[in-house]
Design an enzyme around this catalytic site. Structure first.
Site, short mmCIF file in Angstrom:
data_model
loop_
_atom_site.label_atom_id
_atom_site.label_comp_id
_atom_site.label_asym_id
_atom_site.label_seq_id
_atom_site.Cartn_x
_atom_site.Cartn_y
_atom_site.Cartn_z
N ASN A 40 1.05 -1.03 -0.05
CA ASN A 40 -0.05 0.04 -0.07
C ASN A 40 1.05 1.25 -0.01
O ASN A 40 1.60 1.56 1.10
CB ASN A 40 -0.95 -0.02 1.29
N TRP A 41 0.98 1.87 -1.20
CA TRP A 41 1.88 3.11 -1.27
C TRP A 41 1.56 4.36 -0.68
O TRP A 41 2.12 5.20 -0.55
CB TRP A 41 2.20 2.89 -2.76
N LYS A 42 0.27 4.46 -0.29
CA LYS A 42 -0.48 5.69 -0.01
C LYS A 42 -0.14 6.61 -0.66
O LYS A 42 -0.22 6.63 -1.87
CB LYS A 42 0.03 5.60 1.69
N HIS A 45 -9.39 1.12 5.21
CA HIS A 45 -8.23 1.66 5.73
C HIS A 45 -8.53 2.29 6.98
O HIS A 45 -9.02 3.31 6.88
CB HIS A 45 -7.15 2.11 4.80
N GLU A 86 -5.46 -4.77 10.78
CA GLU A 86 -4.40 -3.94 10.74
C GLU A 86 -4.47 -3.22 12.18
O GLU A 86 -5.19 -2.15 12.22
CB GLU A 86 -4.43 -2.74 9.73
N GLY A 124 2.56 2.38 10.86
CA GLY A 124 3.66 3.32 10.63
C GLY A 124 4.47 3.71 11.85
O GLY A 124 5.14 4.67 12.01
N SER A 140 3.59 -2.29 10.27
CA SER A 140 5.27 -2.41 10.40
C SER A 140 5.87 -3.86 9.96
O SER A 140 6.64 -4.29 10.54
CB SER A 140 5.54 -1.91 11.79
N GLY A 187 2.97 -1.10 4.37
CA GLY A 187 3.00 0.31 3.74
C GLY A 187 4.53 0.83 3.58
O GLY A 187 5.25 0.17 2.66
N GLY A 188 5.23 1.27 4.84
CA GLY A 188 6.47 1.79 4.26
C GLY A 188 7.52 1.19 3.68
O GLY A 188 7.87 1.30 2.84
P1 13P Z 1 3.19 0.45 7.67
O1 13P Z 1 3.79 -0.91 7.22
O2 13P Z 1 4.00 1.40 7.18
O3 13P Z 1 2.99 0.25 9.16
O4 13P Z 1 1.72 0.45 6.99
C1 13P Z 1 0.82 -0.52 7.22
C2 13P Z 1 -0.36 -0.17 6.52
O5 13P Z 1 -1.26 0.62 6.73
C3 13P Z 1 -0.69 -0.87 5.16
O6 13P Z 1 -1.99 -0.58 4.90
#
Ligand code: 13P
Length: 251
Positions: free
Chosen positions: A9-11, A96, A168, A174, A214, A235-236
């Site tokens: 998920n590149w947000k 989300h 999640e 994050g 994470s 995410g990250g």
């Molecule tokens: P992180 O991996 O940065 O914690 O984010 C998780 C997330 O929100 C995936 O949708």
């Protein structure tokens, strides 16, 4: 049997140029490696069509991060399920925690969104998870049960082949803090038991339940080794081709 899935998920990250180069870096980095999971990437909406072109010839799939609940009409700035489908996007992330927190998406809106996505034959990655205060109050199972019951657990059993669940915990998103593999397994087993109680064995056994929060190359293998964890929503770490590939190949 259910699929293993790793989804990035590149947000709200990456320009078109960066999107193109990240997809190509991931393709290159996965070349010749045997993968045991579906590999999904979710760039921001403006870069979806470009991403669909860039993944041609690879096994990577492109996923949207959001869509509007209405079919079409006067909703300035929004995009519809039909628009996603038309450019070759077959899956959408809904619910989300960032959409719930910053954009006021509640159970009623999410119910409409899920139903519109399914009507358009889109696959849904439905996200949910408790806040830190819920976990500290030992209320996390109740919160998760209510998030599921209020949106997806009343869907017809036949629709579950188009649904992926993503647990999640908000306190792990994050923050660098991950649910332990045991905490993830405990919650995923609970979620699967809800599916079992509501729909029976066949649905419960076949729905993929992803963990998000994470996930990094260093912890992916252990988390994914748990029986009811069928992959991750990343995410990250998904913004770096080497890290994302390491997570994909952790299966
Ligand atoms: P992180 O991996 O940065 O914690 O984010 C998780 C997330 O929100 C995936 O949708």
């Amino acid at each position: 049997m259910r699929n293993n899935i790793v989804a990035g998920n590149w947000k709200m990250n990456h320009t078109a140029t960066q999107t193109k180069s990240l997809i190509n870096d991931i393709k290159e980095s996965l070349e010749g490696k045997s993968t045991h999971c579906r590999v999904l990437v979710s760039p921001t909406i403006i870069n979806l069509a470009l991403a669909v072109q860039e993944i041609q010839g690879s096994a990577i799939e492109v996923v949207a991060q959001n869509m509007h609940q209405a079919k079409k009409g006067a909703y300035t700035g929004e995009i519809s399920a039909e628009m996603l489908e038309d450019i070759g996007v077959n899956t959408v992330i809904l619910g989300h925690s960032e959409r719930r927190t910053y954009f006021g998406e509640d159970n009623a809106i999410l119910t409409e969104k899920v139903s519109m996505a399914l009507e358009n034959n889109l696959e849904v990655i439905f996200c949910f998870g408790e806040l830190l205060e819920d976990r500290l109050a030992q209320n996390h199972f109740n919160v998760v049960e209510s998030q599921l019951k209020n949106v997806v657990l009343n869907l017809d059993a036949t629709l579950w082949k188009k649904i992926i669940l993503a647990y999640e915990p908000v306190w792990a998103i994050g923050t660098g803090e991950t649910a332990s593999p045991e905490q993830a397994q405990e919650m995923h087993a609970f979620i699967r038991s809800l599916l079992y109680k509501t729909y029976g064995k066949s649905v419960a056994d076949n729905v993929s339940i992803l963990y998000g929060g994470s996930v990094k190359p260093a912890n992916a293998k252990e988390i994914f080794s748990k029986e009811d964890v069928d992959g991750g929503l990343i995410g990250g770490a998904s913004l770096n081709a080497t890290d994302f590939t390491a997570i994909v190949t952790a299966f």
